[in-house]
Design an enzyme around this catalytic site. Structure first.
Site, short mmCIF file in Angstrom:
data_model
loop_
_atom_site.label_atom_id
_atom_site.label_comp_id
_atom_site.label_asym_id
_atom_site.label_seq_id
_atom_site.Cartn_x
_atom_site.Cartn_y
_atom_site.Cartn_z
N SER A 16 0.79 -1.27 0.07
CA SER A 16 -0.09 0.09 0.02
C SER A 16 0.86 1.25 0.11
O SER A 16 0.37 2.28 0.69
CB SER A 16 -1.07 -0.05 1.13
OG SER A 16 -0.21 -0.04 2.46
N ALA A 18 3.67 4.06 -2.60
CA ALA A 18 3.32 4.41 -3.64
C ALA A 18 2.97 3.79 -4.93
O ALA A 18 2.40 4.10 -5.97
CB ALA A 18 4.72 5.73 -3.98
N THR A 49 7.03 4.20 1.69
CA THR A 49 6.82 5.47 1.10
C THR A 49 6.85 6.72 2.35
O THR A 49 7.18 7.86 2.18
CB THR A 49 5.60 5.63 0.35
OG1 THR A 49 5.81 4.62 -0.70
CG2 THR A 49 5.23 6.95 -0.12
N ALA A 52 10.24 8.27 3.31
CA ALA A 52 11.02 8.60 2.32
C ALA A 52 10.98 10.27 2.56
O ALA A 52 10.19 10.98 2.76
CB ALA A 52 10.48 8.48 0.97
N GLN A 53 12.29 10.81 2.98
CA GLN A 53 12.39 12.00 3.44
C GLN A 53 12.66 12.99 2.16
O GLN A 53 12.39 14.05 2.04
CB GLN A 53 13.54 12.39 4.49
CG GLN A 53 13.12 11.90 5.70
CD GLN A 53 14.26 11.69 6.82
OE1 GLN A 53 15.61 12.43 6.45
NE2 GLN A 53 14.01 11.39 8.08
N GLY A 54 13.63 12.68 1.38
CA GLY A 54 14.38 13.46 0.43
C GLY A 54 13.38 13.98 -0.58
O GLY A 54 13.11 15.19 -0.43
N GLU A 119 20.91 16.12 -4.36
CA GLU A 119 21.37 15.04 -3.69
C GLU A 119 22.56 14.42 -4.34
O GLU A 119 22.84 14.81 -5.61
CB GLU A 119 20.16 14.13 -3.37
CG GLU A 119 19.25 14.74 -2.59
CD GLU A 119 17.96 13.74 -2.29
OE1 GLU A 119 17.95 12.65 -2.65
OE2 GLU A 119 17.10 14.38 -1.62
N HIS A 240 21.98 3.22 3.44
CA HIS A 240 22.09 4.85 3.51
C HIS A 240 23.33 5.33 4.45
O HIS A 240 23.38 4.49 5.48
CB HIS A 240 20.89 5.23 4.15
CG HIS A 240 20.56 6.74 3.92
ND1 HIS A 240 21.10 7.67 4.62
CD2 HIS A 240 19.54 7.47 3.16
CE1 HIS A 240 20.60 9.06 4.45
NE2 HIS A 240 19.93 8.73 3.37
N ARG A 286 25.81 7.48 -2.87
CA ARG A 286 25.53 6.61 -1.68
C ARG A 286 26.75 5.57 -1.06
O ARG A 286 27.28 5.46 -0.18
CB ARG A 286 24.15 6.05 -1.40
CG ARG A 286 23.17 7.12 -1.32
CD ARG A 286 21.81 6.75 -1.07
NE ARG A 286 20.66 7.63 -0.65
CZ ARG A 286 19.46 7.56 -0.82
NH1 ARG A 286 19.08 6.30 -1.07
NH2 ARG A 286 18.68 8.62 -0.59
N HIS A 347 19.28 0.14 3.38
CA HIS A 347 18.26 1.47 3.03
C HIS A 347 17.29 0.82 1.87
O HIS A 347 16.03 1.12 1.76
CB HIS A 347 18.89 2.54 2.79
CG HIS A 347 17.98 3.63 2.46
ND1 HIS A 347 17.05 4.15 3.50
CD2 HIS A 347 17.99 4.41 1.68
CE1 HIS A 347 16.26 5.11 2.96
NE2 HIS A 347 16.90 5.56 1.76
N ARG A 382 21.34 2.41 -6.75
CA ARG A 382 20.43 3.31 -6.97
C ARG A 382 20.75 4.91 -6.59
O ARG A 382 21.42 5.01 -5.52
CB ARG A 382 19.19 3.02 -5.95
CG ARG A 382 17.99 4.16 -5.95
CD ARG A 382 16.92 3.75 -5.08
NE ARG A 382 17.37 3.98 -3.79
CZ ARG A 382 16.96 5.11 -2.94
NH1 ARG A 382 16.16 6.13 -3.57
NH2 ARG A 382 17.36 5.42 -1.93
#
Length: 540
Positions: A16, A18, A49, A52-54, A119, A240, A286, A347, A382
């Protein structure tokens, strides 16, 4: 439950976040009368989802370009990105942002225009965001739309296994639904469906330290593998670089945007170190930053390093990073005045179930979108803020594909009920807790940021023993949520270890001291694992 178990869904979504919500909403916008069911392991909002901060990467500035975003993604991916997937996702980004805005997501603006941040790995400012809580804004808005859409939501339901149609001579055909455990009554129910979507996220909880919520246990990957789908590139687990280091913080993520806005990584003595590892310094991808931090911690024997943005004005920090600032204050750290102690944590799972660019898997009528899937977008690493984007762009393509195919899908066969005739309630739940802890600890110690063949072989031996023990336990007792998650985590751990052993080079997120350089003799290859139950259908 009787109606639910007899009336088939046009689409059954497992997850459930994004990815799942974008496909459900996309299908319903094209086929408003479609019967859509959404399974959520706990509350609808309690997936990755939300945390997710960024932000979400998209080319929206005249000084930026689609080609630059593609190039940055390919560089970060370490030679393993599937370029058509990169191009499709990057080109679909502006439309995805417009779709989110139309569905109520409010992004930060500056002088009327969307505010874009930068980023690690990105050559331009192209990250749209909602302060430092973009995922929460996306989850809240899409969930509001989904609850009003007519979709049938099943919270507190753990998917157990996919169901494939039984064909003559013991063969298996298309996916026709799933079994799921209702955590409230402890019973397993049938969910027949013409199409099934895996949108269950990644498997970072296979590691002891993770920035992910507790539900990131690789459920979709394990179910797809058992159902006959191939998986790819599972050796590439992204750590992360900066999670808040505090015994009670439970690896709270400190967004990469802090480094993007000038945050500096420091040794305990206050000196910077990233320039010694990469000319891009704190803006390196990263994997490089995580390995640098890991190296500093091991060399110095320190428990953490520090992330300092206190040289920026306090008003700037509290405006751009209100969530991080408020959370850090809970643990006694004021980032406007002092550095934050940080450590790496698991992460993101870059590999997953192999799919094409419409989300098709190897099994007919089974789709996978988001972190559970491997489209080739991420390659060996990623790049920041491409993951929510992939959910939206591939999710939209999957919704279009399902909408065009629904009318041609044959009627479903009757599904057998879940059989628990020979099982009993367990009186040894401590076994599950012990195995869960052992698995995550040896994965962290032996299959972490820096690997070796000896460590991987040791982990492989341990996971074999656990899989046998868990298999015996699973066959003897009624399933529980903890047991299902442990079963799936152990299976995905085995796939990660096998993938890591197969890659005899260091590339992207996979770094091994036995093969510390790239293999420059042979062209880059994906690591593809094939199950014994491999389906007939094959995605490219």
């Amino acid at each position: 439950m009787s109606e639910m178990e007899t009336a088939p869904f046009d689409l059954l979504v497992i997850g459930s976040g994004a990815a799942g919500m974008s496909v459900a909403l996309g299908l319903l916008s094209q086929r408003p009368t479609a019967r859509v069911g959404v399974l959520s392991k706990t509350d609808m909002s309690e997936g990755s989802t939300k945390y997710a901060q960024g932000g979400i990467a998209a080319v929206l500035d005249a000084t930026d370009s689609i080609e630059a975003h593609i190039r940055d993604t390919l560089v970060a991916g370490g030679g393993l990105c599937y370029e058509p997937a990169v191009r499709a996702v990057v080109e679909g980004a502006p439309a995805a942002i417009r779709w989110l805005i139309a569905n109520g997501v409010v992004f930060d603006r500056e002088d009327g225009d969307l505010h874009l941040t930068r980023e690690g790995g990105h050559s331009h400012r192209r990250i749209v965001h909602s302060a430092d809580a973009t995922g929460l804004a996306v989850q809240t808005s899409l969930e509001t739309q989904l609850r009003a859409s007519g979709a049938i939501l099943f919270e507190d339901h753990n998917a157990v296994d996919l169901i494939r149609e039984k064909l003559p001579q013991g063969r298996q055909g298309r996916c026709v639904g799933a079994y799921a455990l209702d955590r409230r009554d402890g019973r397993v129910h049938r969910f027949p469906a013409r199409t099934v979507l895996l949108a269950s996220g990644g498997a970072s909880k296979v590691y002891l330290y993770s920035s992910n919520p507790d539900g990131s246990t690789g459920d979709g990957m394990a179910m797809a593998w058992r159902a006959g789908c191939r998986v790819a590139n599972l050796e590439f687990s992204q750590f992360h670089p900066t999670c808040l280091y505090h015994p009670r913080a439970k690896s709270f993520l400190v967004t990469e945007a802090v480094r993007g806005e000038g945050g500096r990584l420091l040794r305990p003595d206050g000196t910077r170190f990233m320039d010694e590892y990469d000319p891009r310094g704190e803006l390196a991808p990263r994997d490089i930053v995580a390995r640098a931090i890991d190296d500093v911690m091991k060399r110095l024997g320190c428990e953490c390093v520090y992330l300092d943005i206190s040289h920026r004005p306090a008003e700037f920090i509290t405006h751009h990073f209100p969530t991080v600032h408020a959370e850090a204050l809970k643990f006694g750290f004021d980032m406007t005045r002092e550095p934050l102690p940080v450590v790496p944590a698991a992460h993101y799972t870059c590999g997953g179930v192999m799919t094409d660019l419409s989300g098709h898997t190897d099994v007919d009528n089974l789709y996978a979108v988001g972190e559970v899937a491997c489209t080739g977008l991420h390659g060996a690493n990623r790049m920041a803020s491409n993951s929510l984007l992939e959910c939206l762009v591939i999710g939209a393509a999957a919704a279009r594909d399902i909408a065009t195919r629904l009318d041609s899908i044959a009627e479903l066969p009757p599904l057998a009920p879940w059989d628990e005739t020979w099982v009993t309630d367990s009186d040894e739940e401590v076994v599950v807790a012990h195995n869960w802890d052992e698995l995550r600890r040896f994965m962290w110690d032996y299959v972490g940021i820096v690997r070796s063949t000896k460590r991987l072989e040791r982990a492989r031996h341990r996971v074999k023993l656990l899989l046998n023990e868990i298999g015996d336990y699973y066959g003897s007792f009624r399933v529980t949520s903890d047991l299902l998650e442990l079963r799936n985590l152990a299976m995905v751990a085995d796939l990660i270890i096998r993938s890591a052993l197969a890659r005899r080079e260091s590339r992207g997120l996979h770094y091994t001291i036995d093969y510390p350089t790239l293999d420059t003799v042979a062209p880059p290859q994906n690591t593809i694992l094939v199950p014994k139950t491999f389906a007939v259908r094959r995605v490219s």
